[in-house]
Motif scaffolding. Structure first.
Motif, PDB file in Angstrom:
ATOM      1  N   PRO A  51      -4.341   0.691   0.293  1.00 22.26           N
ATOM      2  CA  PRO A  51      -3.520  -0.529   0.332  1.00 22.26           C
ATOM      3  C   PRO A  51      -3.312  -1.164  -1.044  1.00 22.26           C
ATOM      4  N   HIS A  52      -4.318  -1.090  -1.927  1.00 23.30           N
ATOM      5  CA  HIS A  52      -4.146  -1.668  -3.271  1.00 23.30           C
ATOM      6  C   HIS A  52      -3.180  -0.842  -4.094  1.00 23.30           C
ATOM      7  N   VAL A  53      -3.274   0.471  -3.925  1.00 21.78           N
ATOM      8  CA  VAL A  53      -2.438   1.351  -4.745  1.00 21.78           C
ATOM      9  C   VAL A  53      -0.982   1.297  -4.271  1.00 21.78           C
ATOM     10  N   PHE A  54      -0.790   0.981  -2.984  1.00 25.85           N
ATOM     11  CA  PHE A  54       0.582   0.897  -2.481  1.00 25.85           C
ATOM     12  C   PHE A  54       1.352  -0.282  -3.060  1.00 25.85           C
ATOM     13  N   LYS A  55       0.642  -1.175  -3.758  1.00 28.42           N
ATOM     14  CA  LYS A  55       1.380  -2.269  -4.383  1.00 28.42           C
ATOM     15  C   LYS A  55       2.072  -1.804  -5.669  1.00 28.42           C
ATOM     16  N   CYS A  56       1.712  -0.606  -6.144  1.00 29.11           N
ATOM     17  CA  CYS A  56       2.342  -0.058  -7.347  1.00 29.11           C
ATOM     18  C   CYS A  56       3.738   0.444  -6.995  1.00 29.11           C
ATOM     19  N   PRO A  57       4.610   0.513  -8.013  1.00 23.34           N
ATOM     20  CA  PRO A  57       5.968   0.980  -7.714  1.00 23.34           C
ATOM     21  C   PRO A  57       6.051   2.459  -7.308  1.00 23.34           C
TER      22      PRO A  57
ATOM     23  N   VAL B 286       2.310   8.092  -3.932  1.00 23.54           N
ATOM     24  CA  VAL B 286       1.077   7.753  -3.229  1.00 23.54           C
ATOM     25  C   VAL B 286       1.209   8.123  -1.748  1.00 23.54           C
ATOM     26  N   HIS B 287       2.400   7.907  -1.198  1.00 22.74           N
ATOM     27  CA  HIS B 287       2.651   8.237   0.205  1.00 22.74           C
ATOM     28  C   HIS B 287       2.388   9.729   0.446  1.00 22.74           C
ATOM     29  N   ALA B 288       2.943  10.557  -0.436  1.00 20.57           N
ATOM     30  CA  ALA B 288       2.745  12.004  -0.298  1.00 20.57           C
ATOM     31  C   ALA B 288       1.255  12.322  -0.347  1.00 20.57           C
ATOM     32  N   HIS B 289       0.549  11.647  -1.236  1.00 24.09           N
ATOM     33  CA  HIS B 289      -0.876  11.915  -1.388  1.00 24.09           C
ATOM     34  C   HIS B 289      -1.653  11.518  -0.132  1.00 24.09           C
TER      35      HIS B 289
ATOM     36  N   PHE C 176      -5.577  10.338   5.566  1.00 25.46           N
ATOM     37  CA  PHE C 176      -5.737   8.926   5.916  1.00 25.46           C
ATOM     38  C   PHE C 176      -4.437   8.325   6.428  1.00 25.46           C
ATOM     39  N   GLY C 177      -3.416   9.155   6.590  1.00 21.92           N
ATOM     40  CA  GLY C 177      -2.097   8.667   6.993  1.00 21.92           C
ATOM     41  C   GLY C 177      -2.082   7.991   8.353  1.00 21.92           C
ATOM     42  N   GLY C 178      -3.059   8.296   9.195  1.00 25.49           N
ATOM     43  CA  GLY C 178      -3.048   7.746  10.555  1.00 25.49           C
ATOM     44  C   GLY C 178      -3.773   6.425  10.699  1.00 25.49           C
ATOM     45  N   TYR C 179      -4.424   5.963   9.625  1.00 26.98           N
ATOM     46  CA  TYR C 179      -5.182   4.712   9.723  1.00 26.98           C
ATOM     47  C   TYR C 179      -4.232   3.511   9.727  1.00 26.98           C
ATOM     48  N   PRO C 180      -4.383   2.609  10.723  1.00 24.50           N
ATOM     49  CA  PRO C 180      -3.479   1.453  10.789  1.00 24.50           C
ATOM     50  C   PRO C 180      -3.406   0.667   9.475  1.00 24.50           C
ATOM     51  N   VAL C 181      -4.551   0.486   8.805  1.00 23.94           N
ATOM     52  CA  VAL C 181      -4.542  -0.323   7.579  1.00 23.94           C
ATOM     53  C   VAL C 181      -3.684   0.350   6.504  1.00 23.94           C
ATOM     54  N   VAL C 182      -3.700   1.688   6.484  1.00 21.64           N
ATOM     55  CA  VAL C 182      -2.890   2.433   5.502  1.00 21.64           C
ATOM     56  C   VAL C 182      -1.411   2.366   5.899  1.00 21.64           C
ATOM     57  N   GLN C 183      -1.149   2.547   7.213  1.00 21.45           N
ATOM     58  CA  GLN C 183       0.249   2.512   7.672  1.00 21.45           C
ATOM     59  C   GLN C 183       0.883   1.148   7.430  1.00 21.45           C
TER      60      GLN C 183
END
Length: 552
Positions: A137-143, A148-151, A157-164
């Motif tokens: 979630p912190h890294v997703f604030k970067c442009p 990051v999505h691909a990673h 971890f793509g299925g975790y609600p907090v990540v989604q």
């Protein structure tokens, strides 16, 4: 949550440390934990932090993640010193996942996305520890959302609600990606209130209130932040009446369902809407509501109240709230200064600034908004020297970059005083392209002092900036007419007809029983003024009877 996990984490590693004298027992460890935590509680400076750090190093704890985590959080949160936080982080040979999280949190909360992303890359490169669902979630604030999505998809971890939810939030920062965000939102298997709110905020961020409200209506369950996201979305996008009607619904629901009572954020948004629309009566009822729920002295709410009363012209009430606010934020000082300035109470505005200068609170420091109020105050009173002194104070002492508004005020001040040489000097040395306000201010000065030559120059500049604004063309035509250049007048009129220009008149708000009506002011030079005013008078008669029936 983190710190409790940490303590457990730490006990396992503890015995691998080289003992200084004897191996510490569990009781000695918990004793030391208590000491460290209580020292941090009482500390407030870098000096304290360094003393504690050397104490821990002499005890052989230079590499203990648990203590380093505590020191790093102290440095980031209490001292706001990210450089020092990073030096604590760098001193560790094997920082654990909590330290990475703390460092990334520190960077992203300061909006330092370059450092956030670099540290994330460094983490991947090291390979141990691997990122978990709290890192992303912190890294997703970067442009670099897509990278990051691909990673994330590869990491599992793509299925975790907090990540989604963080992903939805990331893609909804740009209107071009709002569709992607909605797609991800629709695919979420496990949506919670937070993910719904993230999507709604996404829509309001790009100004799509229609979709925000539609989604809000579909929500299976709402909490206070979800109501707030719609209310704030409306008020920040200038849809004040809509925001107020959502707020009314929220209050009714909160009474009926005994939950989701508006909080300080809700009230601050609504008070801002009242200030912008001049709805003083409604603002007063919100003030009463705040009292009833014990929120009137919250710094958010009291700052918003000062602003609301000030914008509505109730300066006495604004001042009362201002004086009763113990911890004044800079916004309260600014609202008070600007309210006095806007309503022509210039001396009082300057007095508030003098109070601010005497106030010993290191959290309040004048900013650009403060000086707009002060320069406005000086313009009202024609205090040329004081205005110039404020401008100097702002740029030299506080190192604030003047914005276009500051230049506009200064030029207005000089123009009204007939100091055209000085005004033109300011225009020439400005670091920003002069805008309509700047040329308009100069033009006003020219009108007062009959400087037709300069006026013509200013109006031509205005037409360059906004060729479609007929008002400027009309001004130019009037100027030429006044100086008898009739052929010029007809040339300008032709140009206006070709462009089919229009005039945007000024607008006034009137609150009649909480229904705001908008009246546009009519230019007095209008050829059929008499006729218009008789129509208006009869309308006003009709209007007041309609209103009476409406209320009944």
């Amino acid at each position: 949550m983190l710190s409790s996990t940490l303590t457990h984490h730490h006990h396992h590693h503890h015995h691998h440390l080289k003992p200084v004298l004897t191996t510490p027992t569990a009781t000695a460890t918990s004793k030391l934990n208590e000491v460290v935590l209580s020292i941090l509680e009482q500390s407030s400076s870098l000096q304290h932090l360094k003393q504690l750090q050397s104490f821990l190093i002499t005890l052989g704890h230079s590499q203990t993640n648990f203590y380093s985590f505590k020191l790093l959080r102290f440095s980031s949160l209490k001292l706001n010193n990210l450089t020092y936080s990073r030096s604590i982080f760098n001193a560790l040979h094997k920082p654990n996942i909590f330290l990475y999280t703390a460092m990334l949190t520190a960077y992203s909360s300061q909006s330092d996305y370059t450092s956030t992303f670099k540290l994330f890359r460094h983490m991947l490169y090291n390979g141990d520890p691997k990122p978990n669902e709290f890192i992303y979630p912190h890294v997703f604030k970067c442009p670099q959302t897509r990278i990051v999505h691909a990673h994330v998809l590869k990491s599992g971890f793509g299925g975790y609600p907090v990540v989604q939810t963080a992903l939805v939030d990331a893609y909804s920062r740009f209107s071009s990606d709002i569709g992607v965000a909605r797609g991800l939102f629709d695919e979420m298997s496990d949506r919670n209130v937070v993910s719904w709110t993230a999507m709604i905020s996404g829509y309001t961020r790009v100004g799509d209130i229609g979709n925000a409200v539609a989604l809000f209506e579909e929500m299976p369950e709402r909490d206070v932040p979800s109501w707030n996201s719609v209310i704030a979305g409306c008020t920040q996008n200038g849809m004040f009446m809509e925001g107020i009607s959502v707020f009314r619904r929220m209050v009714l629901f909160s009474v009926k369902e005994r939950k989701n009572v508006p909080n300080q954020v809700t009230l601050a948004c609504i008070l801002s809407a009242c200030g912008h629309t001049g709805m003083l009566q409604f603002g007063k009822s919100v003030h009463a509501y705040a009292h009833r729920y014990g929120l009137a002295y919250d710094s958010f709410v009291s700052n918003a109240l000062v602003d609301m009363y000030g914008k509505c012209g109730s300066l006495k009430e604004a001042r009362l709230v201002f004086d009763m606010t113990p911890k004044k934020r800079m916004t309260a000082w600014n609202s008070m200064i600007n309210s006095y300035a806007i309503h022509g109470e210039s001396i009082k505005a300057i007095r508030v600034f003098d109070e601010l200068m005497k106030c010993r609170d290191e959290n309040v420091k004048p900013d650009g908004v403060t000086f707009i109020g002060l320069l406005n105050a000086c313009t009202h009173e024609g205090l040329v020297e004081k205005g110039r002194a404020f401008f100097k104070l702002m740029t030299n002492d506080y190192g604030i970059q003047p914005e276009i508004e500051h230049y506009g005020c200064l030029i207005d001040l000089l123009g009204r005083a007939g100091m055209f040489e000085e005004a033109l000097d300011v225009v020439k040395t400005m670091e920003i392209e002069p805008d309509e306000v700047v040329w308009g201010s100069l033009l006003n000065g020219c009108k007062i002092y009959g400087r037709a030559d300069l006026a013509e120059y200013a109006v031509k500049k205005l037409i360059e900036i906004d060729p479609n604004n007929g008002g400027y063309g009309i001004m130019l035509a009037n100027l030429y007419g006044e100086s008898g250049k009739w052929d010029e007048v007809s040339r300008v009129r032709k140009m206006l007809k070709q462009r089919n220009a229009y005039k945007t008149p000024g607008c006034s708000w009137i609150e009649v029983d909480n229904q705001v009506s908008v009246f546009y002011s009519v230019d007095k030079k209008h050829p059929r003024t008499e006729e218009i005013y008789t129509v208006l008078q009869s309308l006003v008669g009709i209007y007041s009877t309609c209103v009476a029936e409406d209320v009944a």
